[in-house]
Design an enzyme around this catalytic site. Sequence first.
Site, PDB file in Angstrom:
ATOM      1  N   LEU A  89     -18.741  -1.606   1.650  1.00 29.66           N
ATOM      2  CA  LEU A  89     -19.477  -0.499   1.032  1.00 29.66           C
ATOM      3  C   LEU A  89     -19.167  -0.402  -0.460  1.00 29.66           C
ATOM      4  O   LEU A  89     -19.432   0.621  -1.090  1.00 29.66           O
ATOM      5  CB  LEU A  89     -19.153   0.820   1.727  1.00 29.66           C
ATOM      6  CG  LEU A  89     -19.526   0.901   3.209  1.00 29.66           C
ATOM      7  CD1 LEU A  89     -19.130   2.255   3.790  1.00 29.66           C
ATOM      8  CD2 LEU A  89     -21.015   0.658   3.401  1.00 29.66           C
ATOM      9  N   TYR A  94       0.857  -1.187   0.000  1.00 31.09           N
ATOM     10  CA  TYR A  94       0.000   0.000   0.000  1.00 31.09           C
ATOM     11  C   TYR A  94       0.889   1.231   0.000  1.00 31.09           C
ATOM     12  O   TYR A  94       1.518   1.571   1.009  1.00 31.09           O
ATOM     13  CB  TYR A  94      -0.898   0.036   1.235  1.00 31.09           C
ATOM     14  CG  TYR A  94      -1.988  -1.009   1.290  1.00 31.09           C
ATOM     15  CD1 TYR A  94      -2.295  -1.813   0.199  1.00 31.09           C
ATOM     16  CD2 TYR A  94      -2.738  -1.189   2.453  1.00 31.09           C
ATOM     17  CE1 TYR A  94      -3.299  -2.759   0.262  1.00 31.09           C
ATOM     18  CE2 TYR A  94      -3.748  -2.130   2.523  1.00 31.09           C
ATOM     19  CZ  TYR A  94      -4.022  -2.916   1.421  1.00 31.09           C
ATOM     20  OH  TYR A  94      -5.026  -3.853   1.499  1.00 31.09           O
ATOM     21  N   SER A 118     -22.318   3.564  -0.210  1.00 28.48           N
ATOM     22  CA  SER A 118     -22.277   4.252   1.085  1.00 28.48           C
ATOM     23  C   SER A 118     -23.376   5.302   1.234  1.00 28.48           C
ATOM     24  O   SER A 118     -23.680   5.746   2.340  1.00 28.48           O
ATOM     25  CB  SER A 118     -20.922   4.946   1.267  1.00 28.48           C
ATOM     26  OG  SER A 118     -20.785   6.008   0.324  1.00 28.48           O
ATOM     27  N   ARG A 126     -16.366  -0.089  -1.980  1.00 27.56           N
ATOM     28  CA  ARG A 126     -15.436   1.035  -2.179  1.00 27.56           C
ATOM     29  C   ARG A 126     -16.155   2.381  -2.177  1.00 27.56           C
ATOM     30  O   ARG A 126     -15.803   3.296  -2.912  1.00 27.56           O
ATOM     31  CB  ARG A 126     -14.640   0.839  -3.461  1.00 27.56           C
ATOM     32  CG  ARG A 126     -13.769  -0.402  -3.433  1.00 27.56           C
ATOM     33  CD  ARG A 126     -13.129  -0.701  -4.776  1.00 27.56           C
ATOM     34  NE  ARG A 126     -12.315  -1.904  -4.666  1.00 27.56           N
ATOM     35  CZ  ARG A 126     -12.781  -3.148  -4.709  1.00 27.56           C
ATOM     36  NH1 ARG A 126     -14.072  -3.347  -4.879  1.00 27.56           N
ATOM     37  NH2 ARG A 126     -11.981  -4.174  -4.581  1.00 27.56           N
ATOM     38  N   GLY A 127     -17.174   2.479  -1.361  1.00 30.23           N
ATOM     39  CA  GLY A 127     -17.926   3.724  -1.231  1.00 30.23           C
ATOM     40  C   GLY A 127     -19.114   3.837  -2.150  1.00 30.23           C
ATOM     41  O   GLY A 127     -19.950   4.737  -1.991  1.00 30.23           O
TER      42      GLY A 127
END
Length: 339
Positions: A206, A56, A212, A208-209
């Site tokens: 979610l 990351y 959401s 990746r949003g």
Amino acid sequence: MEQRKLGSTGPTVSALGLGCMGMSEVYGPADRGESIATIHAALDAGITLVDTGDFYAMGHNEMLVREALKDVPREKVQISVKFGALRGPAGEFTGMDTRPAATRNFLAYSLQRLGTDYIDIYRPARLDPNIPIEETIGGIADLVKAGYIKHIGLSEVGSDTIRRAHAVHPIADLQIEYSLIQRGIERDILTTCRELGIGITAYGVLARGLISGHWSKDSGKTGKDYRLMTPRFQGSNLDVNLALVEQLRAIAAEIGATPAQVAIAWVAAQGQEHGQEIVPLVGARTRNRLSEALGAAKVTLTPAHLALLAKAFPPDVAAGTRYAAEQMAHLDSEKPATA
């Protein structure tokens, strides 16, 4: 916060975990100070499981986690690390390497960047097509015996691979994407993990949003955001998926919660439905988003609520795949079981 035991051999962790990837890259600019404050807020709320990866932002995320945890007693937190993904100087992904020698090297760097003597759960990020999973797990098992790793996990692998890995060394948990619009795990992987006593840590709860309740057609366009390059966030696919979110929003309003809270609570509820523990990983990058996610623990989904959600979100309802075709081809978890 309630606790969950990951499988029959894994550690006891918080009912929600914190995924830290977005604090370093892929989802556009992140604020270092806010990221660290968010990790602190998560710990204060009772979250003990912190998930990162050595690739990351090429180690940046591990160093961020180290800074956030520097004053936290080591035994108070479980650190989960993914390894094996190779990257070039421009940030591009170039493959996987999970040979035992490479694994020892990756681990050495992670221990240094995290400032710790051991990692609680260590897992290959993807299946290395060039190395038998037995060899990879055997190499990690040697590091368990040496005291550098407490538990072995897997990520995005299918039932056949899970069985082969578990035969070499007990697997604590499988980390895999699971959400209202990503339910491939239900085909056979959930059953396999339940049979073998392997826990589930679910990321992407979610999407990746996307589900959401905060994403719109104009989101992500002010900075470099990886999501804009994935099929579910593009063109007509996005229109279809945002229409699904409106259905979720309506159901959430009836429940008295936000769409994000209902989506997280749904994933957690599937553990009870399938007779095993599922720990959702929330990828909150700010204290506000974390606070909302924590509210999912207070959401009770009745059989009537679950029926409404099942009708609105049948399997394969999402438009578009979760990754681009090239990445989908590398997902062992997408391959049907043969056993």
